[in-house]
Each structure stands twice: as C-alpha cells, then as structure tokens.
Design a protein around this motif. Structure first.
Motif, PDB file in Angstrom:
ATOM      1  N   GLU A   1     -65.753  58.092 -92.093  1.00  0.00           N
ATOM      2  CA  GLU A   1     -64.564  57.237 -92.089  1.00  0.00           C
ATOM      3  C   GLU A   1     -64.785  55.976 -92.920  1.00  0.00           C
ATOM      4  OE1 GLU A   1     -62.677  58.688 -87.833  1.00  0.00           O
ATOM      5  OE2 GLU A   1     -64.146  57.082 -87.842  1.00  0.00           O
ATOM      6  N   VAL A   2     -66.013  55.457 -92.907  1.00  0.00           N
ATOM      7  CA  VAL A   2     -66.324  54.297 -93.763  1.00  0.00           C
ATOM      8  C   VAL A   2     -66.098  54.696 -95.218  1.00  0.00           C
ATOM      9  CG1 VAL A   2     -68.156  52.773 -94.590  1.00  0.00           C
ATOM     10  CG2 VAL A   2     -67.988  53.299 -92.149  1.00  0.00           C
ATOM     11  N   GLU A   3     -66.570  55.886 -95.569  1.00  0.00           N
ATOM     12  CA  GLU A   3     -66.418  56.362 -96.949  1.00  0.00           C
ATOM     13  C   GLU A   3     -64.936  56.494 -97.313  1.00  0.00           C
ATOM     14  OE1 GLU A   3     -68.664  59.884 -97.686  1.00  0.00           O
ATOM     15  OE2 GLU A   3     -68.396  59.719 -99.858  1.00  0.00           O
ATOM     16  N   PHE A   4     -64.162  57.078 -96.393  1.00  0.00           N
ATOM     17  CA  PHE A   4     -62.728  57.255 -96.644  1.00  0.00           C
ATOM     18  C   PHE A   4     -62.013  55.901 -96.784  1.00  0.00           C
ATOM     19  CE2 PHE A   4     -58.428  57.406 -94.782  1.00  0.00           C
ATOM     20  CZ  PHE A   4     -57.799  58.130 -95.787  1.00  0.00           C
ATOM     21  N   LEU A   5     -62.344  54.973 -95.902  1.00  0.00           N
ATOM     22  CA  LEU A   5     -61.612  53.701 -95.882  1.00  0.00           C
ATOM     23  C   LEU A   5     -62.023  52.767 -97.019  1.00  0.00           C
ATOM     24  CD1 LEU A   5     -61.659  53.067 -92.021  1.00  0.00           C
ATOM     25  CD2 LEU A   5     -59.647  53.631 -93.409  1.00  0.00           C
ATOM     26  N   THR A   6     -63.293  52.822 -97.418  1.00  0.00           N
ATOM     27  CA  THR A   6     -63.786  51.867 -98.431  1.00  0.00           C
ATOM     28  C   THR A   6     -63.914  52.495 -99.820  1.00  0.00           C
ATOM     29  OG1 THR A   6     -66.102  52.461 -98.082  1.00  0.00           O
ATOM     30  CG2 THR A   6     -65.199  50.687 -96.688  1.00  0.00           C
ATOM     31  N   LYS A   7     -63.991  53.818 -99.882  1.00  0.00           N
ATOM     32  CA  LYS A   7     -64.325  54.544-101.111  1.00  0.00           C
ATOM     33  C   LYS A   7     -65.721  54.150-101.623  1.00  0.00           C
ATOM     34  CE  LYS A   7     -59.426  54.794-102.342  1.00  0.00           C
ATOM     35  NZ  LYS A   7     -58.366  54.339-103.227  1.00  0.00           N
ATOM     36  N   GLY A   8     -66.532  53.632-100.733  1.00  0.00           N
ATOM     37  CA  GLY A   8     -67.890  53.242-101.106  1.00  0.00           C
ATOM     38  C   GLY A   8     -68.923  54.069-100.360  1.00  0.00           C
ATOM     39  N   ASP A   9     -70.212  53.753-100.589  1.00  0.00           N
ATOM     40  CA  ASP A   9     -71.314  54.467 -99.946  1.00  0.00           C
ATOM     41  C   ASP A   9     -71.491  53.948 -98.511  1.00  0.00           C
ATOM     42  OD1 ASP A   9     -73.688  55.460 -99.016  1.00  0.00           O
ATOM     43  OD2 ASP A   9     -74.874  54.878-100.778  1.00  0.00           O
ATOM     44  N   PRO A  10     -71.228  54.816 -97.500  1.00  0.00           N
ATOM     45  CA  PRO A  10     -71.246  54.342 -96.114  1.00  0.00           C
ATOM     46  C   PRO A  10     -72.628  53.927 -95.620  1.00  0.00           C
ATOM     47  CG  PRO A  10     -71.033  56.732 -96.192  1.00  0.00           C
ATOM     48  CD  PRO A  10     -70.914  56.248 -97.604  1.00  0.00           C
ATOM     49  N   LYS A  11     -73.692  54.310 -96.359  1.00  0.00           N
ATOM     50  CA  LYS A  11     -75.048  53.949 -95.943  1.00  0.00           C
ATOM     51  C   LYS A  11     -75.362  52.489 -96.271  1.00  0.00           C
ATOM     52  CE  LYS A  11     -75.981  57.952 -94.369  1.00  0.00           C
ATOM     53  NZ  LYS A  11     -75.648  57.979 -92.939  1.00  0.00           N
ATOM     54  N   LYS A  12     -74.541  51.899 -97.152  1.00  0.00           N
ATOM     55  CA  LYS A  12     -74.816  50.521 -97.587  1.00  0.00           C
ATOM     56  C   LYS A  12     -74.141  49.512 -96.661  1.00  0.00           C
ATOM     57  CE  LYS A  12     -75.733  51.271-102.462  1.00  0.00           C
ATOM     58  NZ  LYS A  12     -74.998  51.712-103.645  1.00  0.00           N
ATOM     59  N   ASP A  13     -74.932  48.543 -96.190  1.00  0.00           N
ATOM     60  CA  ASP A  13     -74.406  47.553 -95.243  1.00  0.00           C
ATOM     61  C   ASP A  13     -73.271  46.720 -95.838  1.00  0.00           C
ATOM     62  OD1 ASP A  13     -76.169  48.473 -93.411  1.00  0.00           O
ATOM     63  OD2 ASP A  13     -77.421  46.669 -93.346  1.00  0.00           O
ATOM     64  N   ASP A  14     -73.363  46.397 -97.139  1.00  0.00           N
ATOM     65  CA  ASP A  14     -72.290  45.557 -97.713  1.00  0.00           C
ATOM     66  C   ASP A  14     -70.981  46.342 -97.816  1.00  0.00           C
ATOM     67  OD1 ASP A  14     -73.665  47.033 -99.683  1.00  0.00           O
ATOM     68  OD2 ASP A  14     -72.762  45.820-101.270  1.00  0.00           O
ATOM     69  N   VAL A  15     -71.082  47.669 -97.970  1.00  0.00           N
ATOM     70  CA  VAL A  15     -69.877  48.509 -97.957  1.00  0.00           C
ATOM     71  C   VAL A  15     -69.250  48.478 -96.560  1.00  0.00           C
ATOM     72  CG1 VAL A  15     -69.031  50.887 -98.105  1.00  0.00           C
ATOM     73  CG2 VAL A  15     -70.597  49.996 -99.855  1.00  0.00           C
ATOM     74  N   VAL A  16     -70.083  48.646 -95.529  1.00  0.00           N
ATOM     75  CA  VAL A  16     -69.588  48.588 -94.147  1.00  0.00           C
ATOM     76  C   VAL A  16     -68.969  47.213 -93.880  1.00  0.00           C
ATOM     77  CG1 VAL A  16     -70.241  48.640 -91.708  1.00  0.00           C
ATOM     78  CG2 VAL A  16     -71.247  50.285 -93.300  1.00  0.00           C
ATOM     79  N   MET A  17     -69.672  46.171 -94.343  1.00  0.00           N
ATOM     80  CA  MET A  17     -69.190  44.810 -94.061  1.00  0.00           C
ATOM     81  C   MET A  17     -67.873  44.488 -94.764  1.00  0.00           C
ATOM     82  SD  MET A  17     -70.605  43.373 -91.647  1.00  0.00           S
ATOM     83  CE  MET A  17     -70.418  41.590 -91.590  1.00  0.00           C
ATOM     84  N   SER A  18     -67.507  45.273 -95.766  1.00  0.00           N
ATOM     85  CA  SER A  18     -66.194  45.054 -96.388  1.00  0.00           C
ATOM     86  C   SER A  18     -65.077  45.417 -95.390  1.00  0.00           C
ATOM     87  CB  SER A  18     -66.060  45.854 -97.690  1.00  0.00           C
ATOM     88  OG  SER A  18     -65.975  47.238 -97.408  1.00  0.00           O
TER      89      SER A  18
END
Ligand code: ATP
Length: 320
Positions: free
Chosen positions: A198-215
């Motif tokens: 879901e992180v990947e779907f919502l951000t279009k970024g790499d879900p393993k990266k903390d800064d992607v999650v923090m977005s």
C-alpha cells in the motif's frame, strides 16, 4: 475494558478449495466470512477485548449468518443493520501459489454500500475508546456520508481514530480515484496502518525506504505503522522509528493477517493509550501484534485462525 468500535464492510469470501487454481477452473469454493473491519472486531474479542461492529448486511441467510458469527465471537452486534432489498456482499478470492490474493466482487450494490447516516448507532461510537475503519466504505454513497458522519462524531467525543485503508483496486472506478479517496480522510486519523504494498501504491516510491514512508506522515498522527508480511513491521512516530521482526510459521493462507495484527495492536492501545509515547511499550505491543498476525496465517480463513492471548504468548516464548 474500553470499547473498540470497528466500522465498515462484512461479507463472504468464496475461496477455491485448492490453492493456485483460477476462479474459472475451481470446482469447489470454501465460504469464508470476512470484511476487514469485521475481522478486526473478531480479533479483538478473541483476545478478550471489548469490540463492537457497525455495518450493514442483507436481510438474507448470509447476512444473518455473519451477524450470528460476530455474536458468537463475542462482538457487540447492536450496530449491525439489515437491508430489506440488497444482498450481503460476496467476493470470490483466488489464493495464488505465492499466497497473494486476487478479488472479484459481487456488489450491485451490496447491502454494506447502503448504510445510511440515519442508521448509525452514534451512542456506541461516542462511548468507544477507539473508532476503527477502512476505505471500502468511502467508495460510494450513502455509505460514504455515513462513514464521514461516524468519524466526525467519534472525533468530537474524543475517541481515537484508527485507519487501515485496505486498498481494493477493483472496487474503485480507477487507481487515481482510489488514491484520492483513500487520502481524502488521511489527516483525520490518530493511527494509520498500511502494508508495504500500500505504501508503494500510495507513494509510487520504494516502500522499504523510510523517507518514502515518511512522505505519508501527517502531523496529526500519533503513529504510522507499515506491515512487511513475514518480516514483521516498522513504526514511525514524531519522536522515534524502528522495526520489529516477524515470526516464522507454517503459512497456509495470509487472509486476515493484517486484521489480526491491527486487532491485537488496538487492544493494546485500548488498555494503554500512552503506548504511543513510550518506545519500549510500543515495541512490546508490536511484538504481540506480529505474533497474532503470524498465527492467523497458519489456517485457512480470516476468522477461524484468529489467535487467543495464550497462543500468541506461546509463539513469542518459543521464538526466544
Ligand atoms: P492482509 O492479508 O490482511 O491484507 P496486510 O497486507 O495488511 O494483510 P501483512 O503485512 O501481510 O498485512 O501482515 C500483517 C502482519 O501479519 C505482518 O506485519 C506480520 O506480523 C504478520 N504476517 C503476515 N504474513 C506473515 C507470514 N507469512 N508469516 C509470518 N507472519 C506474517
């Protein structure tokens, strides 16, 4: 103990009796009660917590079967409504060999989509410690307005809001509509749980990266959790972040793992709302939630495999 109210869909999954077989090729289907918010309520009750479910089903055999199942599981079912015309929602779900799932829904419209604001048991919500919901109830009216009204009543009463979006793309008109709909209530929550997918779907970024999650972070949040399947979970707060390892078990069906995890975590929060401020207590709750998520994968179906407290504590002890 403090009450947790879970709001949203309750339905029946029909799952091929053999894993890895397509819907068309499947000869027989297993009838599995589900709907993430209903699963979460059952998870809490199984752990000895005080849970209520609010939602709508059809006034048909499946709807009454589901309501009876919640009752038998110890969930307060005063908030369940029965629609005279529409049917209980059905989903046909394929379990692929890798444990991933694909969904085909029968909703035209189904009873859960027809819950009206006037049918809400607001007293139940206002008494709660935590109000938990997903995003499927945001997809169409009148349920969307009922969902928004329930959130508003909870917030005004000082109830903690818990959000597990549970992205189900086939139910939305488009992926963009899903992203916008899911994000439309994002900043209201005190606590959000998303999976790595879901992180990947919502951000279009790499879900393993903390800064992607923090977005995905919002300053109204007390906590953001990312579940990473068998690897466990990561937690993010204003003050600290970290990872809690998962448990190795013999997985047969991951359906409802996230719901078992959320139920276990919310039960810990209901007992101690200060959990969010104390990293050690938070980690302890997440260890327990990971154990509950893991055990729920060891049997077919979401609800039959929900663990009780002793089962989860045993897995934690054995793994030490
Ligand atoms: P759901 O399948 O209910 O949508 P989800 O995708 O929201 O689940 P997951 O990340 O799959 O959530 O699982 C939630 C938690 O359950 C994980 O954080 C982990 O603790 C546990 N879990 C899930 N799958 C496994 C597994 N195969 N083995 C051990 N633990 C698991």
């Amino acid at each position: 103990s403090p009450m947790i109210v879970s709001f949203g869909e309750m339905l029946i999954d029909f799952v091929p009796d053999v894993a890895g077989v397509s819907l068309a090729e499947s000869y027989a289907f297993i009838k599995a009660p589900g709907g993430a918010p209903a699963n979460v309520a059952c998870a809490i009750a199984k752990l000895g917590g005080n849970a209520a479910f609010i939602g709508k089903v059809g006034d048909d055999e499946f709807g009454h079967m589901l309501a009876n199942l919640l009752n038998k599981s110890g969930v307060n079912s005063d908030g369940i409504c029965f629609d005279k015309d529409a049917r209980t929602a059905l989903a046909f779900v394929t379990l692929k060999a890798d444990g991933q799932r694909e969904f085909m829904f029968y909703r035209s419209p189904s009873a859960d989509m027809l819950l009206k604001e006037s049918e809400l048991k607001l007293d139940l919500i206002k008494q709660a410690k935590i109000f938990h919901y997903g995003s499927i109830s945001l997809i169409s009216e009148p349920c969307k307005s009922a969902h928004m009204a329930a959130m508003k009543a909870a917030k005004q009463a000082g109830v903690l809001l818990s959000y597990d979006p549970n992205v189900r793309l086939p139910l939305w008109p488009s992926p963009e509509a899903a992203r916008d709909g899911i994000k439309s209530i994002w900043d209201q929550a005190d606590f959000v749980k998303v999976s790595d997918d879901e992180v990947e779907f919502l951000t279009k970024g790499d879900p393993k990266k903390d800064d992607v999650v923090m977005s995905l972070w919002n300053d109204n949040f007390k906590l953001l959790i990312v579940t990473d399947g068998p690897e466990g979970c990561r937690y993010f707060t204003k003050k600290f972040k970290g990872k809690v390892n998962g448990y190795k078990v013999k997985t047969v069906d991951t359906t409802g793992a996230g719901d078992a995890f959320v139920g276990a975590f919310l039960q810990a929060v209901a007992k101690d709302p200060n959990l969010f401020n104390d990293e050690n207590k938070l980690k302890e709750a997440l260890v327990f939630a990971n154990a509950c998520g893991a055990i729920s994968t060891t049997q077919k179906g979401a609800i039959p495999s929900l663990p009780d407290k002793a089962q989860a504590e045993n897995l934690i002890k054995e793994a030490k």
